[in-house]
Enzyme design. Structure first.
Site, PDB file in Angstrom:
ATOM      1  CD  GLN A   1       3.125   0.873   5.733  1.00  0.00           C
ATOM      2  OE1 GLN A   1       2.258   0.691   6.570  1.00  0.00           O
ATOM      3  NE2 GLN A   1       4.415   0.863   6.037  1.00  0.00           N
TER       4      GLN A   1
ATOM      5  CG  ASN B   1      -0.571  -0.221   2.506  1.00  0.00           C
ATOM      6  OD1 ASN B   1      -0.028  -1.261   2.850  1.00  0.00           O
ATOM      7  ND2 ASN B   1      -0.796   0.758   3.357  1.00  0.00           N
ATOM      8  CG  ASP B   2      -0.022   4.111   2.941  1.00  0.00           C
ATOM      9  OD1 ASP B   2      -0.966   3.601   2.313  1.00  0.00           O
ATOM     10  OD2 ASP B   2      -0.153   4.651   4.055  1.00  0.00           O
ATOM     11  N   PRO B   3       3.203   4.381  -0.413  1.00  0.00           N
ATOM     12  CG  PRO B   3       3.252   6.263  -1.806  1.00  0.00           C
ATOM     13  CD  PRO B   3       2.317   5.268  -1.192  1.00  0.00           C
TER      14      PRO B   3
ATOM     15  CB  SER C   1       2.810   5.420   6.324  1.00  0.00           C
ATOM     16  OG  SER C   1       2.113   4.487   5.543  1.00  0.00           O
TER      17      SER C   1
END
Length: 592
Positions: free
Chosen positions: A73, A56-58, A119
């Site tokens: 993530q 998921n999140d950069p 994150s």
């Protein structure tokens, strides 16, 4: 020939490793690699994604010592967010297009991150030492607690930064007393104020579970002891919980490259604040003024936008993205943006494929000449993947109801077009309530609904009989003796499958179409299940995930269409087939 310094020689040597198989790089077993073959017709070929499992999140993208680093993530245990506790995946590149995977950079192994390494961001400290700030998730007596931690490279001389150390003095920022345990996360890249102190922003809900969505500022002189600023950077009572804040300076309007700090003795430059709003899963941004003494941000808003409600701000993307993160690329003197595009079919499909989630192509971001909005464009390195150029329809006309095929363009392509509208007389009258919900407007006036000026644009990921297709189009409306341009991506007929998201996406293109010669541009990157479109030179962007059944047969097409009353001219259309990038490859070869 001048001799390179020893440090430069070491960097050059390790850069060569990025293109060669190496025991230091993460490779898959044959059993693991078989997982990626599920859904081969829809697996992206040049978008960033791990070879398998969930992402998921950069997190913390950066350029350091000649190498681009991408952290993200990652769940090493499977294709879903859980079970398992999230780690930081880690990949390296020389060009932001081709990537090699390393072992995970951060894993949930310490008391301060035992339930996940969430994150965060990367910062280059004095002396060129990178630091990772991240949220650690702790399950304390069956109650979630989020804290902020720091990690440093075990060997700063390693250009690939393969191993990271989490100091025992973590967490560097414990949970504040006025913030619920699960509402404190996502530290930004740090910056230095004129007083010489480091600053970061952290998302929080202040005042309890029904408190105020806030972006808190913390200051430090040593990157270890952090003190909270009395005032938050920004608050929004209407937003619920915000996540993944990003604050960065922008150059003057119309300047595509460059980063400005604070001019000595002058008024501070303008900044952009981006917030990801959890209850809408949308990224919003505002251009405004950051006061680096009070550490507060005041948005500059216009029209229907509100200072106090970030959900009314502009969006990086009006489609299927979230949790975006930018970094300053010192190599090319530009700001680059990444965003997570999750899957939109169903969990069973994700598990069967063995992978879930991609990152959008990295985009260059700069201030438009109007000084009000940002523009985005795929980084120039993407064009190196162009393998075969297809040119057609230059000056061609597409009559009302017309559909024309672009021969030779399929599921892995880059299409640039300029549409010219000979007359705006047939433009429909704009209704003010349409401003409230562009997605609803795109549903009511989709690609199959005849209009005045438009809908016109592209049909991509289309079957030969057009039973499946994704439409990217414009409509022009008459409004207050001027015109408003709507851009939509219509997924209604994107797939014949059930349990797939097929609603439209849409946003207005902030452009005076008369001043632009009654023409508008569209660039669309097609990558199997990912369709990224840039309207009006990157003023409005829409990303979609699509899952056509015919894609398994590798027989997709692209068409130009016009469902308006009058004709539309295609004053320019260029299309390229794109090669497959080496993205976290298996044994040095490309994924099937």
């Amino acid at each position: 020939m001048a001799r390179l310094p020893l440090a430069a020689c070491v960097v050059a040597f390790h850069l060569c490793l990025l293109l060669l198989p190496s025991s230091s790089l993460r490779r898959l077993s044959e059993a693991e690699s078989s997982l990626v073959r599920h859904g081969v017709g829809i697996r992206p070929a040049y978008h960033f994604m791990p070879a398998k499992n969930w992402q998921n999140d950069p997190n913390g993208p950066m350029y350091h010592n000649g190498v681009y680093h991408m952290f993200y993530q990652y769940n090493p245990l499977g294709a879903m967010w859980s079970p398992g506790n999230l780690s930081w995946g880690h990949s390296v590149s020389r060009d932001l297009v081709n990537w090699d995977a390393l072992d995970t950079a951060l894993d949930p192994t310490a008391p301060f991150d035992s339930d996940g390494c969430w994150s965060g961001s990367a910062t280059i400290l004095p002396g060129g030492i990178p630091a990772l700030l991240y949220t650690g998730r702790i399950n304390a007596t069956n109650k979630e607690v989020q804290v902020q931690n720091v990690a440093f490279p075990k060997n700063p001389a390693d250009p690939l930064l393969r191993e990271w150390v989490k100091p025992a003095y973590n967490p560097v920022i414990p949970l504040p007393a006025d913030v619920p345990g699960d509402k404190f996360r996502d530290p930004t890249t740090a910056w230095v104020g004129r007083d010489g102190l480091w600053r970061i922003a952290v998302a929080a809900k202040v005042g309890g579970i029904n408190g105020i969505a806030s972006t808190l500022i913390y200051r430090s002189k040593d990157f270890r002891q952090w003190k909270r600023n009395a005032m938050p950077l920004y608050t929004s009572r209407a937003a619920g919980m915000v996540e993944c804040p990003d604050l960065f300076p922008v150059a003057e309007p119309g300047v595509e490259e460059g980063r400005l700090g604070t001019a000595s003795g002058a008024v501070p430059v303008r900044h952009v604040l981006k917030l990801s709003v959890m209850n809408t899963t949308v990224d919003y941004y505002a251009v405004g003024r950051y006061d680096d003494v009070a550490d507060t941000f005041v948005p500059e808003v216009d029209g229907e936008r509100s200072v106090d409600d970030c959900r009314t701000w502009r969006r990086f993307d009006y489609g299927h993205v979230y949790a975006s993160k930018s970094f300053f690329d010192s190599r090319k003197n530009r700001r680059v943006l990444w965003s997570w595009a999750s899957e939109s079919d169903n969990a069973n499909d994700d598990i069967a494929r063995g992978w879930s989630g991609v990152q959008t192509v990295p985009r260059k971001v700069w201030m438009d000449g109007d000084g009000k909005q940002l523009r985005q464009w795929p980084i120039e390195e993407i064009e190196r993947l162009r393998s075969k150029r297809v040119v057609g329809m230059l000056g061609a006309q597409v009559n009302a109801g017309g559909v024309k095929k672009i021969v030779g363009v399929g599921a892995q392509a880059d299409v640039e077009a300029i549409f010219e509208i000979p007359s705006l007389e047939e433009a429909e009258t704009f209704q003010p309530n349409w401003l409230l919900d562009t997605q609803k407007l795109c549903a009511e006036k989709g690609a199959s609904v005849p209009g005045g000026v438009g809908p016109f644009g592209l049909l991509v990921m289309a079957s030969s009989d057009l039973q499946e297709h994704t439409a990217i189009f414009f409509r022009v409306f008459r409004h207050d003796q001027k015109y408003k341009v709507l851009m939509c991506t219509d997924l209604t007929r994107s797939s014949g499958r059930d349990k797939v998201y097929k609603s439209p996406y849409g946003g207005f293109v902030d452009i005076d179409i008369e001043q632009h010669g009654r023409s508008i541009s569209l660039r669309t990157l097609i990558d199997h299940s990912v369709v990224e479109s840039f309207g009006g030179g990157g003023r409005t962007c829409i990303t979609a995930r699509v899952y056509p059944e015919h894609a398994e047969n590798k027989n997709s097409h692209v068409f130009v269409f016009n469902n308006g009353t009058g004709l539309v001219k295609v004053s320019k259309l260029e299309a390229w087939r794109l090669a497959t990038a080496a993205v976290n490859v298996v044994h040095g070869g490309r994924l099937p």
